[in-house]
Design a protein around this motif. Structure first.
Motif, PDB file in Angstrom:
ATOM      1  N   GLN A  39       0.810  -1.213   0.000  1.00 26.96           N
ATOM      2  CA  GLN A  39       0.000   0.000   0.000  1.00 26.96           C
ATOM      3  C   GLN A  39       0.846   1.267   0.000  1.00 26.96           C
ATOM      4  N   ASP A  40       1.905   1.272   0.795  1.00 29.44           N
ATOM      5  CA  ASP A  40       2.609   2.511   1.088  1.00 29.44           C
ATOM      6  C   ASP A  40       3.796   2.804   0.191  1.00 29.44           C
ATOM      7  N   TYR A  41       4.509   1.772  -0.230  1.00 33.02           N
ATOM      8  CA  TYR A  41       5.738   2.007  -0.997  1.00 33.02           C
ATOM      9  C   TYR A  41       5.507   1.865  -2.498  1.00 33.02           C
ATOM     10  N   TRP A  42       4.970   0.726  -2.906  1.00 33.32           N
ATOM     11  CA  TRP A  42       4.739   0.478  -4.330  1.00 33.32           C
ATOM     12  C   TRP A  42       3.373   0.978  -4.779  1.00 33.32           C
ATOM     13  N   GLN A  43       2.386   0.781  -3.939  1.00 29.15           N
ATOM     14  CA  GLN A  43       0.972   1.055  -4.177  1.00 29.15           C
ATOM     15  C   GLN A  43       0.351  -0.020  -5.085  1.00 29.15           C
ATOM     16  N   PRO A  44      -0.922  -0.334  -4.837  1.00 27.44           N
ATOM     17  CA  PRO A  44      -1.589  -1.434  -5.550  1.00 27.44           C
ATOM     18  C   PRO A  44      -1.554  -1.314  -7.073  1.00 27.44           C
ATOM     19  N   ALA A  45      -1.671  -0.110  -7.595  1.00 25.76           N
ATOM     20  CA  ALA A  45      -1.692   0.041  -9.055  1.00 25.76           C
ATOM     21  C   ALA A  45      -0.446  -0.536  -9.694  1.00 25.76           C
ATOM     22  N   MET A  46       0.688  -0.381  -9.036  1.00 25.04           N
ATOM     23  CA  MET A  46       1.950  -0.905  -9.570  1.00 25.04           C
ATOM     24  C   MET A  46       2.014  -2.419  -9.420  1.00 25.04           C
ATOM     25  N   VAL A  47       1.837  -2.909  -8.216  1.00 27.17           N
ATOM     26  CA  VAL A  47       1.976  -4.336  -7.953  1.00 27.17           C
ATOM     27  C   VAL A  47       0.960  -5.154  -8.747  1.00 27.17           C
ATOM     28  N   ASP A  48      -0.290  -4.723  -8.704  1.00 26.02           N
ATOM     29  CA  ASP A  48      -1.352  -5.511  -9.334  1.00 26.02           C
ATOM     30  C   ASP A  48      -1.266  -5.495 -10.846  1.00 26.02           C
ATOM     31  N   SER A  49      -0.693  -4.441 -11.404  1.00 25.65           N
ATOM     32  CA  SER A  49      -0.492  -4.409 -12.851  1.00 25.65           C
ATOM     33  C   SER A  49       0.645  -5.333 -13.250  1.00 25.65           C
ATOM     34  N   VAL A  50       1.763  -5.249 -12.548  1.00 29.76           N
ATOM     35  CA  VAL A  50       2.937  -6.035 -12.917  1.00 29.76           C
ATOM     36  C   VAL A  50       2.675  -7.533 -12.806  1.00 29.76           C
ATOM     37  N   ARG A  51       2.023  -7.963 -11.742  1.00 34.94           N
ATOM     38  CA  ARG A  51       1.864  -9.408 -11.526  1.00 34.94           C
ATOM     39  C   ARG A  51       0.924 -10.066 -12.534  1.00 34.94           C
TER      40      ARG A  51
END
Length: 287
Positions: A39-51
């Motif tokens: 939530q705080d460092y990468w944020q969901p938009a980044m993580v959920d898109s990449v995976r």
């Protein structure tokens, strides 16, 4: 055995490793003590898109460790080793792609450079396919020297550098030169790292209030990074000179060569879903 059967056998043998491969991705944060880096460092938009680039989109882990410590500390590299080991074991990961940012690159490089330091390291290293290092602080930053020396940066960059932590002390230019020469692999004149370490280099900062791109990743943070850029080389992301980001391993690409609209990536934007960076990382998981 006729030729047809022989060819089929060879094809099946070649395909077997791919069929049994189980790829996972680990997101390794930079300087700071994280409890919810998703939530705080990468944020969901980044993580959920990449995976989404994974065959099994659940094969991911977001690391939460105390990277205010020296890279070899049990709360830093030890914590990282524990979480990566658990991830590999619980998910049956056979191919691990690490995406890291800033000082996280130093922690993973410590692990790959010192495989006998911790009994968990060799198994992790054997599973790593490559490390995609986003704006890694491989040669440190003059801003760390400024913070440790106690000048104006101590207050103006507290949000970015975490004040006078051991991790910031470690990222002083002369200190990183010493570590690179004696304890870390991958820099000029040193042995190569056991697995590819590829950097994405941020070359500039945009912070115009009239440019919508300046708001990606946080407008206030980009304004601060453009200010600190005055104390860095002309090629920098507001926190690191391009030369530091490029010091270890190989350069995968400089931001403007592949981002949407040839936009630069500030140090803050290189950990966020800005200018199709997430898409580039997502597509890389498929390789």
């Amino acid at each position: 055995m006729n030729m047809r059967h022989l060819l089929c056998g060879l094809l099946l043998a070649a395909a077997a490793p791919c069929a049994s491969a189980n790829t996972g991705v680990a997101f390794v944060h930079g300087t700071g003590s994280q409890t919810n880096a998703y939530q705080d460092y990468w944020q969901p938009a980044m993580v959920d898109s990449v995976r989404q680039g994974l065959a099994n989109t659940g094969n991911y882990v977001v690391i939460n460790c105390d990277f205010t410590q020296y890279m070899w500390d049990s709360r830093a590299a030890g914590c990282l080793a524990g979480q990566l080991s658990n991830f590999i074991s619980s998910k049956g990961i056979t191919r691990l792609i690490v995406i890291t940012h800033s000082n996280g690159g130093n922690v993973i490089r410590w692990m790959m450079s010192n495989p006998t330091y911790d009994s968990r390291y060799p198994n992790i290293i054997s599973k790593i396919v490559r490390v995609n290092a986003l704006a890694p602080s491989s040669a440190g930053t003059p801003l760390a020297d400024a913070v440790i020396n106690g000048n104006v940066f101590e207050t103006s960059l507290g949000w970015l550098l975490g004040y006078k932590s051991d991790a910031v002390r470690q990222q002083q230019v002369s200190w990183m030169a010493y570590y690179n020469a004696n304890y870390l692999y991958g820099t000029s004149g040193r042995p190569a790292l056991p697995k590819p370490f590829r950097s994405v280099v941020g070359t500039d900062v945009d912070s115009s209030p009239f440019d919508g791109d300046s708001y990606c990743g946080g407008y206030t943070e980009n304004v601060g990074l453009e200010t600190t850029q005055n104390w860095l080389d002309s090629c920098s992301d507001g926190f690191l000179n391009c030369s530091s980001q490029s010091a270890a391993g190989s350069v995968w690409f400089q931001d403007k060569s592949r981002t949407a609209g040839a936009e630069p990536l500030s140090h803050n934007q290189s950990r966020r879903a800005c200018f199709t960076l997430d898409t580039i990382l997502r597509n890389d998981l498929k390789l």
